[in-house]
Design an enzyme around this catalytic site. Structure first.
Site, PDB file in Angstrom:
ATOM      1  N   CYS A  36       0.878  -1.165   0.000  1.00  0.00           N
ATOM      2  CA  CYS A  36       0.000   0.000   0.000  1.00  0.00           C
ATOM      3  C   CYS A  36       0.917   1.218   0.000  1.00  0.00           C
ATOM      4  CB  CYS A  36      -0.895   0.041   1.235  1.00  0.00           C
ATOM      5  SG  CYS A  36      -2.134  -1.260   1.300  1.00  0.00           S
ATOM      6  N   GLY A  62      -0.469   0.335  -5.061  1.00  0.00           N
ATOM      7  CA  GLY A  62      -1.807  -0.188  -4.827  1.00  0.00           C
ATOM      8  C   GLY A  62      -2.785   0.372  -5.829  1.00  0.00           C
ATOM      9  N   ASN A 136       0.396   1.601   5.736  1.00  0.00           N
ATOM     10  CA  ASN A 136       1.068   0.680   4.830  1.00  0.00           C
ATOM     11  C   ASN A 136       1.652  -0.412   5.690  1.00  0.00           C
ATOM     12  OD1 ASN A 136       2.664  -0.635   2.911  1.00  0.00           O
ATOM     13  ND2 ASN A 136       4.342   0.824   3.132  1.00  0.00           N
ATOM     14  N   GLY A 137       1.250  -1.658   5.426  1.00  0.00           N
ATOM     15  CA  GLY A 137       1.800  -2.758   6.203  1.00  0.00           C
ATOM     16  C   GLY A 137       0.755  -3.746   6.641  1.00  0.00           C
ATOM     17  N   TYR A 276      12.036  -4.804  -5.744  1.00  0.00           N
ATOM     18  CA  TYR A 276      10.867  -4.801  -6.620  1.00  0.00           C
ATOM     19  C   TYR A 276       9.883  -3.659  -6.395  1.00  0.00           C
ATOM     20  CZ  TYR A 276       6.385  -6.534  -8.534  1.00  0.00           C
ATOM     21  OH  TYR A 276       5.201  -6.656  -9.202  1.00  0.00           O
TER      22      TYR A 276
END
Length: 494
Positions: A36, A62, A136-137, A276
């Site tokens: 995210c 996202g 985020n996470g 990535y």
């Protein structure tokens, strides 16, 4: 109002049905899904406009939903929807989000279904006023905490693990919101970067291991926050520093207050950010992603040279490593694979035959580049192996004489519990097969994965900390916290 009762604010105007995913077999492209992205602004009169541009820069993190919550110090304004940032927001929507503080979010679901009710920021009213949160996470103890909270009377409005933190804040007996946030953060375990808006105060926090990236920047007198520095470049902000593990930053009328809710446990920045996830023009922990990925390609070349005619990378995240491999070997780099960026989403449900062809909707080989050539194909990872097989076969169908696959990371063998949507271990090909068996499965002439020492050297973080302060759990099963997977509890290794 009771401590347990949380009431969601009115649903935003764009409160439509479920999002239609692409009518292509998800295993056609079995890449790991982005986690995210969060973006925040404090102290700028055009906070919502900056938020829009910041979220657009983080779109790659996202693509399921996007949302933003702003405040003028007296009232919350919120809008969110399913789809891309440009689909969720238009000029009228942005203008309706008034105020000098904003928190925004782009989501790929790793916990909770892909539904609008789980789109962030999550916004509620509670006894202390208005509360919004974007993260985020992933919280590895969310289920345990959720059961505990439900037994105590809490009523959850979403299936997102993020809502757990909201209930913990709401149930705190602390009068000061900062103390309530600290108490709540101490209860959760996992990898997270939180932006928490309570009335006219903004709280910024990162997990004690520093698993998820979060940066602070300045734009004039305003502060901005983002999962990646590329968002700062987009809005013309200057980078200040990374949020530190266990740190809690508080922004109010007095400016920024630096505090902590926990001491740093074991620095464990996610290695997949370097391999990535993050955009190549972003910097993580002061290191440029493009340069780190080039070094990964160079280390690959030193570890596994092969005599070939052309080097190509699988777009987009593997291009930098492919350039590094070509530079190190002297083999020419060519654009042998082209990504179609305009496939969009479709409402059709194609047949299995069309699903198999779906790969060519998004990726195609350049016949004149690879025909009759010995090709080195660079990719960043192999998950299930289905993508690699299709791309190798595509290159062969375009006339490649040989296809040698080089992967700029170690074998991806273990699931992630900190915000990456990972298949179960039994679906990860590197967990079930040897390198030679994988080579056969993807129809390559040769296959090599970058070694763990090669990866750490390429990333370039200082020597001294465990794994150079990186989380490599997906490669070595050494997680920085206690986790539970299908094989049972895994030792935290910290």
């Amino acid at each position: 109002m009771s401590d347990e009762l949380l009431i969601p604010v009115s649903k935003p105007a764009l409160w439509t049905g479920d999002y239609y995913n692409e009518g292509v077999d998800p295993q056609v492209f079995d890449k790991l899904k982005e986690e995210c992205g969060v973006f925040g602004v404090f102290g700028h009169p055009e906070a919502s406009a900056l938020g829009y541009f910041g979220l657009h820069a983080l779109q790659h993190r996202g693509e399921e939903s996007a949302g933003m919550c702003t405040t003028d110090g007296e009232q919350f304004y919120v809008h969110k929807g399913m789809g891309l940032v440009k689909e969720v927001f238009d000029n009228d929507k942005i203008q309706s989000l008034k105020g000098h503080i904003a928190i925004g979010h782009v989501r790929y679901s790793t916990s909770g279904a892909s539904k609008l009710q789980n789109a962030q920021p999550l916004v509620f009213k509670y006894r202390g006023g208005d509360l919004a949160i974007a993260t985020n996470g992933n919280l590895v103890n969310a289920d345990e905490l959720r059961r505990e909270l439900e037994e105590e009377g809490s009523i959850f409005q979403t299936t997102s693990d993020t809502e757990v933190l909201i209930h913990l804040i709401a149930k705190s007996k602390a009068q000061d919101p900062a103390q309530a946030v600290k108490e709540a953060l101490r209860r959760v375990v996992g990898g997270f970067a939180f932006l928490i808006l309570i009335n006219d105060r903004l709280f910024v926090a990162q997990d004690p291991n520093g698993l998820r990236p979060l940066m602070i920047g300045k734009l004039g007198n305003a502060y901005v926050f983002a999962s990646e520095t590329c968002a700062f470049e987009t809005i013309g902000a200057s980078y200040m520093r990374d949020v530190q593990p266990g740190e809690l930053l508080i922004f109010d009328s007095r400016g920024m207050t630096e505090d902590r809710f926990a001491t740093m446990s074991r620095r464990s920045l996610c290695a997949m950010e370097f391999i990535y996830f993050s955009r190549p023009d972003s910097d993580v922990d002061g290191l440029n992603l493009h340069m780190s990925r080039k070094r990964m390609g160079k280390h690959l070349a030193m570890e596994s040279f092969v005599d070939a005619d052309v080097v190509t990378g699988v777009p987009d995240s593997s291009i930098s490593a492919a350039i590094g491999f070509a530079e190190q070997t002297g083999i020419p780099y060519e654009i042998g694979l082209i990504k179609n960026r305009y496939t969009g989403r479709t409402f059709i449900q194609p047949s299995q035959e069309l699903r198999e062809k779906g790969v060519k909707m998004k990726l195609s080989a350049v016949r004149k580049v690879v025909e009759g050539k010995r090709v080195v194909m660079i990719d960043d990872s192999i998950v299930r192996g289905t993508t690699s097989l299709r791309i190798v076969n595509m290159l062969r169908e375009a006339g490649a004489k040989e296809v040698h696959v080089r992967i700029s990371s170690p074998p991806y063998m273990n699931p992630c519990f900190y915000g990456i949507d990972t298949p179960s271990r039994k679906e990860l090909i590197a967990s079930q097969k040897s390198v030679e068996e994988i080579r056969q499965a993807i129809n390559a002439d040769s296959l090599h994965f970058l070694s763990k020492p090669g990866l750490l050297d390429a990333i370039g973080r200082p020597i001294g900390e465990h794994n150079r302060g990186m989380c490599l759990g997906c490669f070595d099963n050494d997680y920085p916290t206690k986790v539970n997977d299908e094989a049972g509890e895994v030792s935290c290794g910290c």
